[in-house]
Design a protein around this motif. Structure first.
Motif, mmCIF file in Angstrom:
data_model
loop_
_atom_site.group_PDB
_atom_site.id
_atom_site.type_symbol
_atom_site.label_atom_id
_atom_site.label_comp_id
_atom_site.label_asym_id
_atom_site.label_seq_id
_atom_site.Cartn_x
_atom_site.Cartn_y
_atom_site.Cartn_z
ATOM 1 N N LYS A 85 -1.648 -1.141 -4.994
ATOM 2 C CA LYS A 85 -2.522 -1.361 -3.842
ATOM 3 C C LYS A 85 -3.018 -2.798 -3.929
ATOM 4 O O LYS A 85 -3.878 -3.113 -4.754
ATOM 5 N N ASN A 104 -6.286 2.165 -0.954
ATOM 6 C CA ASN A 104 -5.158 2.310 -0.045
ATOM 7 C C ASN A 104 -5.580 1.882 1.355
ATOM 8 O O ASN A 104 -6.750 2.034 1.732
ATOM 9 N N SER A 164 0.839 -1.196 0.000
ATOM 10 C CA SER A 164 0.000 0.000 0.000
ATOM 11 C C SER A 164 0.873 1.244 0.000
ATOM 12 O O SER A 164 1.681 1.433 0.907
#
Length: 524
Positions: free
Chosen positions: A421, A436, A340
């Motif tokens: 992500k 995220n 992330s």
């Protein structure tokens, strides 16, 4: 002395008036609420029905779909050039429809080249629906209106500004501060209802390896077959929602704008900047792309999920994407590997990850270092959680800033940066998308992505995690015996240990620390 005091009082009075005016502006926004939001809803429309062999995409996929009944093909797009080529190719092969949904479409070379591909498709009779978030559309009205002029193209904007530019747009942002904060972060490129590209990339040079000073490491999944219907259903839900307004209701267009756009697109394709890039991409382009080059993996255990378009009004979070992702991560029994770019887990998320480690789960996280992070304010929210995560046994890696100047502005800049992500659980289940691991994705933005339960897709995503966490790309973050943060550069001989954030200045670190004292976490 009296004059100085008088001037001081006048300045304080002026400051008070300004604060009062801003508060009145925001209060009016709260009281009037949605009445300030443009309400010109467009005519409802739906994804076009599939046909067996109407288009080149139909015909290319037909034999593979026959060999894999009930299954969908999937392939990762990790390289920028291939990600650009995939979008360009399916757009050139589309013969029925293009449904495009994006948070950001930049006014740059790549944005113009792909927009020209879309225009050429419309010229062939393809119906084009383009849905953009309006937060980053400032200054793009002329280009968007040029495309919207075409009879086969319609553009709509999510949660749009009534005022299109200048000071009035800024004042509207202040007035509607609470409602304008909700944005559409979805990213999908859907061709003929057969192929959907879903992942983390916006449309712009830095996402497709087209700028020498920027290198966003990102990831998409190209999906072909029945699962594309998920993307079409999500697109229709947004397209026909009350949060979306046709740009034609907000701005006027002219035929001259369309002519200017076409002339500019033709010129740009021949310009010095575009030619070498297109030469690099050309190796990725051939007519058998879907059939031979992609090496699709076929599976029935892949689905596309999204938040509802009215997320801010929907009090029931059971259908929010964060709920599904939390369930997947919470189900880990052996391993959770997370990627992330913006990682702000909060107290509850930190506790959950540490709890998994206590239960015997290997938990690994890759995120941006301060030098690689393009939004330093987000790093200020993340930095609070490093020590407890490491103390709890979580493995932590931070992406290096190769080729990066090391300068990040307070609220955004460009540079070598992680933008993927994704996560993989127990070497079987996983996710790739726009989400995220931070409060903004959980509660403010609408997000979408691909969930799968397939060991082959999991193995390939695990390989991407291992590539990103490799010594050449990331620092290993750990705690010293005195519980101080350390960054280990394992690629050096001998390895180098840093006592402060690598590749950063004292001013950078101090600025980030000061921002971390502000109550901003819910907005990050």
């Amino acid at each position: 002395m009296e004059t100085t005091r008088s001037r001081g009082r006048k300045l304080l009075r002026l400051f008070g008036y300004i604060i009062a005016a801003l508060l009145l502006l925001v209060a009016s926004g709260l009281l009037l609420g949605d009445h300030l939001t443009p309400k010109a809803l467009g005519t409802p429309s739906q994804a076009m029905p599939l046909q067996p062999d109407q288009t080149l995409i139909d015909r290319s996929l037909a034999p593979m779909l026959a060999e894999h009944p009930g299954e969908s093909g999937a392939v990762y797009l990790s390289e920028g050039l291939e990600a650009y080529a995939a979008r360009s190719i399916v757009t050139r092969q589309a013969g029925r429809s293009l449904d495009l949904q994006y948070y950001m479409w930049h006014d740059d070379m790549v944005g113009h080249l792909l927009a020209n591909d879309v225009y050429q498709a419309a010229e062939r009779g393809v119906r084009v629906r383009l849905l953009l978030d309006d937060m980053n559309a400032a200054g793009l009205d002329a280009q968007m209106m040029a495309l919207d002029t075409h009879p086969n193209i319609e553009i709509r904007l999510y949660n749009p500004f009534r005022n299109r530019d200048g000071l009035w747009r800024l004042l509207e942002m202040v007035q509607r501060a609470f409602s304008i904060n909700y944005r559409m972060h979805n990213k999908a490129w859907i061709a003929d209802g057969r192929v959907a590209i879903v992942g983390g990339r916006n449309i712009g040079e830095e996402y497709f390896d087209a700028r020498p000073d920027v290198n966003f490491r990102d990831l998409d999944l190209l999906l072909a077959g029945p699962v594309a219907a998920d993307a079409s259903r999500i697109f229709d839900t947004f397209w026909n929602s009350q949060e979306v307004v046709p740009i034609s209701a907000l701005q006027h267009n002219t035929k001259q704008q369309m002519k200017n756009f076409i002339d500019q697109a033709k010129l740009e394709a021949r310009e010095q900047e575009a030619v070498p890039y297109l030469q690099r991409v050309r190796a990725r382009l051939d007519d058998s792309y879907l059939g031979n080059r992609l090496a699709l993996h076929w599976t029935s255990q892949v689905h596309i999920r999204s938040d509802p378009p009215s997320k801010r009004k929907d009090a029931d979070p059971r259908d929010w994407l964060v709920t599904h992702l939390a369930q997947e991560l919470g189900s880990a029994r052996h391993k959770s590997l997370l990627i992330s770019p913006y990682f702000v887990p909060g107290a509850a998320g930190t506790k959950a990850l540490i709890g998994q480690v206590k239960n015997g789960v290997q938990v690994g996280i890759i995120t941006n270092s301060l030098a690689a992070n393009d939004v330093a304010a987000v790093h200020s929210g993340y930095m609070h959680y490093r020590r407890p995560l490491l103390a709890g046994g979580v493995q932590l890696y931070e992406l290096k800033s190769h080729g990066h100047t090391g300068r990040a502005s307070t609220f955004g800049s460009s540079g070598a940066s992680l933008h993927t992500k994704a996560f993989v659980v127990d070497d079987r289940r996983g996710f790739v998308g726009s989400f995220n691991l931070d409060p903004r994705s959980a509660y403010l933005n609408t997000e979408m992505g691909v969930l799968f339960d397939d060991p082959v897709l999991a193995a390939r995503l695990r390989s991407e995690y291992l590539r990103l966490s490799d010594a050449d790309l990331s620092y290993w973050v750990y705690l010293s015996k005195g519980s101080d943060l350390r960054w280990l550069d394992r690629s050096a001989t001998p390895p180098i240990t840093y006592r402060t954030e690598p590749d950063t200045t004292l001013l950078q670190r101090a600025t980030t620390r000061v921002i971390s004292w502000l109550p901003l976490e819910s907005q990050l």
